[in-house]
Design a protein around this motif. Structure first.
Motif, PDB file in Angstrom:
ATOM      1  N   ALA A  41      47.637 -10.721  -3.468  1.00  0.00           N
ATOM      2  CA  ALA A  41      46.599 -11.406  -4.732  1.00  0.00           C
ATOM      3  C   ALA A  41      46.700 -10.777  -5.657  1.00  0.00           C
ATOM      4  O   ALA A  41      46.104  -9.376  -5.579  1.00  0.00           O
ATOM      5  N   VAL A  42      46.679 -11.427  -6.929  1.00  0.00           N
ATOM      6  CA  VAL A  42      46.788 -10.105  -7.822  1.00  0.00           C
ATOM      7  C   VAL A  42      46.140 -11.036  -9.119  1.00  0.00           C
ATOM      8  O   VAL A  42      46.487 -12.244  -9.500  1.00  0.00           O
ATOM      9  N   VAL A  82      36.045 -18.403  -8.581  1.00  0.00           N
ATOM     10  CA  VAL A  82      37.348 -19.083  -8.487  1.00  0.00           C
ATOM     11  C   VAL A  82      38.355 -18.314  -7.642  1.00  0.00           C
ATOM     12  O   VAL A  82      38.964 -18.491  -7.093  1.00  0.00           O
ATOM     13  N   PHE A  83      39.050 -16.874  -8.251  1.00  0.00           N
ATOM     14  CA  PHE A  83      39.584 -16.316  -7.582  1.00  0.00           C
ATOM     15  C   PHE A  83      39.849 -16.021  -6.050  1.00  0.00           C
ATOM     16  O   PHE A  83      40.319 -16.284  -4.954  1.00  0.00           O
ATOM     17  N   ALA A  84      38.579 -15.504  -5.747  1.00  0.00           N
ATOM     18  CA  ALA A  84      38.017 -15.569  -4.466  1.00  0.00           C
ATOM     19  C   ALA A  84      38.108 -16.683  -3.450  1.00  0.00           C
ATOM     20  O   ALA A  84      38.927 -17.057  -2.353  1.00  0.00           O
ATOM     21  N   ARG A  85      37.862 -17.925  -3.896  1.00  0.00           N
ATOM     22  CA  ARG A  85      37.953 -19.467  -3.643  1.00  0.00           C
ATOM     23  C   ARG A  85      39.609 -19.501  -2.906  1.00  0.00           C
ATOM     24  O   ARG A  85      40.065 -19.993  -2.166  1.00  0.00           O
ATOM     25  N   ALA A  86      40.472 -19.018  -4.536  1.00  0.00           N
ATOM     26  CA  ALA A  86      41.597 -19.380  -4.042  1.00  0.00           C
ATOM     27  C   ALA A  86      42.477 -18.845  -3.161  1.00  0.00           C
ATOM     28  O   ALA A  86      43.454 -19.199  -2.318  1.00  0.00           O
ATOM     29  N   TRP A  91      45.040 -17.533   2.648  1.00  0.00           N
ATOM     30  CA  TRP A  91      44.799 -17.372   3.446  1.00  0.00           C
ATOM     31  C   TRP A  91      43.496 -16.938   4.865  1.00  0.00           C
ATOM     32  O   TRP A  91      44.423 -16.492   5.887  1.00  0.00           O
ATOM     33  N   GLY A  92      43.238 -16.918   3.542  1.00  0.00           N
ATOM     34  CA  GLY A  92      41.308 -16.810   4.790  1.00  0.00           C
ATOM     35  C   GLY A  92      40.475 -15.701   5.335  1.00  0.00           C
ATOM     36  O   GLY A  92      39.928 -15.247   5.679  1.00  0.00           O
TER      37      GLY A  92
END
Length: 265
Positions: A41-42, A82-86, A91-92
């Motif tokens: 994830a970037v 928002v990024f962390a939630r995505a 992947w969890g």
């Protein structure tokens, strides 16, 4: 603990987050992680070349290896959440976090405005602490945090005083978090690159006036490196080869840190 095998270098099945990954060292690290089997994830405030015609901000993208890409400013706490939630939804969990995003400009300390100083602090330190806090709930035993600092964290940097101070603060944070997070089995290390030319670094050098202090351009190894050299160190720190390494800084600089003030004539 099981003996190491050649497969210990691989990152197969691990979820890695890399900030500032649109170019330079961040991009090289993200590509190396994918090559070694990680799901990546970037994020970056600059759009990757392939994405320039796509909507900004909260766009996600499935690319090679199921990668997740988002365009955002890491200084924005809402965007980071928002990024962390995505990442959590995809992947969890997070197995590797590389805090690479940062930046600077050349200016004598007395000429740096209060706004400019706040920008340097936010861009090189507080955004890192915010990213770590956002990703920590997704990290468990065996996870690795890698902070990208700089040679300037370990030496004087005239014309970059606040930037160097923030990189030194990040190096100190790395050691403190290594102890705090050790009971959770999370390792925290740093990479301090130098003499690895990138687009951003070249632009800063060009802005430096002639006759000012100038860092050594050619390291003791006698050549410059490239962003892939930092990526190699990141692959090592992310995986099982470094399973007993924490609180350390790997100097990827061709010997500049070791040389101190010495230089080949």
């Amino acid at each position: 603990m099981a003996a190491l095998s050649p497969d210990a270098i691989l990152l197969t099945g691990r979820v890695a987050v890399v900030t500032g990954a649109a170019r330079g060292i961040g991009r090289a690290i993200a590509e190396a992680f994918e090559a070694f089997g990680a799901q990546v994830a970037v994020c970056d405030r600059d759009k990757p070349r392939r994405d320039r015609d796509q909507p900004r901000r909260d766009r996600t993208d499935q690319g090679k290896g199921g990668a997740l890409a988002m365009t955002l400013d890491v200084r924005d706490p809402v965007a980071v959440e928002v990024f962390a939630r995505a990442v959590a939804e995809r992947w969890g969990r997070v197995d590797v976090l590389v805090n690479n995003a940062g930046g600077t400009f050349h200016a004598p300390f007395a000429d740096v405005s209060a706004k400019g100083e706040r920008t340097l602090i936010e861009e090189n330190f507080t955004q890192v602490t915010g990213m770590i806090r956002s990703m920590l709930p997704l990290m468990g035993a065996g996870a690795s945090i890698i902070n990208v600092t700089s040679s300037e964290a370990h030496q004087a940097a005239p014309g970059f005083a606040v930037y160097a101070a923030m990189k030194a603060a990040l190096e100190s944070l790395t050691r403190s978090l290594a102890l705090e997070l050790a009971p959770r089995g999370i390792r925290v290390n740093a990479i301090a690159p130098d003499a690895l030319p990138t687009e951003g670094e070249s632009g800063v050098r060009e802005s430096m006036p002639a006759g000012e202090f100038d860092p050594v351009r050619v390291p003791p190894l006698g050549r410059l490196g490239d962003p892939g050299d930092a990526a190699g160190a990141a692959v090592f720190l992310a995986g099982d080869l470094a399973r007993f390494v924490t609180g350390a800084t790997v100097h990827v600089d061709g010997g500049i840190h070791a040389a101190g003030g010495w230089r080949r004539v």
